[in-house]
Enzyme design. Sequence first.
Site, mmCIF file in Angstrom:
data_model
loop_
_atom_site.group_PDB
_atom_site.id
_atom_site.type_symbol
_atom_site.label_atom_id
_atom_site.label_comp_id
_atom_site.label_asym_id
_atom_site.label_seq_id
_atom_site.Cartn_x
_atom_site.Cartn_y
_atom_site.Cartn_z
ATOM 1 N N HIS A 78 -1.710 6.452 -7.310
ATOM 2 C CA HIS A 78 -2.489 5.547 -6.454
ATOM 3 C C HIS A 78 -3.478 6.324 -5.592
ATOM 4 O O HIS A 78 -4.672 6.005 -5.558
ATOM 5 C CB HIS A 78 -1.535 4.738 -5.567
ATOM 6 C CG HIS A 78 -2.219 3.882 -4.555
ATOM 7 N ND1 HIS A 78 -2.580 2.570 -4.796
ATOM 8 C CD2 HIS A 78 -2.636 4.147 -3.280
ATOM 9 C CE1 HIS A 78 -3.174 2.069 -3.729
ATOM 10 N NE2 HIS A 78 -3.224 3.005 -2.791
ATOM 11 N N HIS A 94 -6.145 8.135 -7.718
ATOM 12 C CA HIS A 94 -7.133 7.193 -8.254
ATOM 13 C C HIS A 94 -8.174 6.827 -7.211
ATOM 14 O O HIS A 94 -9.384 6.895 -7.481
ATOM 15 C CB HIS A 94 -6.420 5.929 -8.747
ATOM 16 C CG HIS A 94 -7.346 4.801 -9.089
ATOM 17 N ND1 HIS A 94 -8.108 4.780 -10.240
ATOM 18 C CD2 HIS A 94 -7.654 3.662 -8.418
ATOM 19 C CE1 HIS A 94 -8.827 3.679 -10.276
ATOM 20 N NE2 HIS A 94 -8.587 2.985 -9.176
#
Length: 245
Positions: A148, A151
């Site tokens: 997460h 990204h």
Amino acid sequence: MLSAVPALFEYSQNWFNKNRDVRSMHLPLADSPGAVLGIIAVYLYFVLIYGPRLMNKRKAYNLLSVIQAYNMLQIIANGAVFIKICYNVFIVCDRFSFRCQPIDFSTSNAGWDEVYISYAYFLLKLLDLIDTVFFVLRKKQSHVSFLHVYHHSVMVATAYCGLVFVPGGHALMLGLWNTLVHTVMYFYYFLASLGSANIWWKNYLTRLQLVQFVYLAIHFGQPLVDVLSQYLLSKWLMSVPKAAS
């Protein structure tokens, strides 16, 4: 060793200024990479170190109303950029090449449109960082996974590089698909925050994301395959006379 750092910094700065697209220099945060790198650094420090320490002995914040407003902002912003990209790709551009669309570096209206679309996309990636901040403040640190954080950080950096070096062109389809998926995704989040237990099209959102990945892999793979095949063909043609002799 330390004496080489100023020289390396000066070299990188000169290289950046020489190779960047000067049309975006007047835009906030686009004039130098320092501010963007600083934002990413602060983001990483907060979500990985300071934020968890801050919330260690605190109760989770109730951010339902704030998150609902944030979701609505994401829906409107991503939807607006999606519509603008569609307009430019399918109406403004005479013959958009889905095989390899060149970048318009001119100062024409179409050229400036691609700069501002790229800038809007970059701002959207900055806005996405707030997702992780909400996880931390709601004490959902398990959601702050490596994938997460990686990204979101990489998307900010790549969107910035796209803005200052290669705005628009073939990458417009990345923005088109990404803003479409984000519009639908945040609409789903908004409905879920209102208490909608069974959203029948939830599985279709996952399928839409998979379609996006497959299409973009083909979309960006085509130019690479074309260049590689032309290179191999030229090497083969150069070797034919030698083999014949």
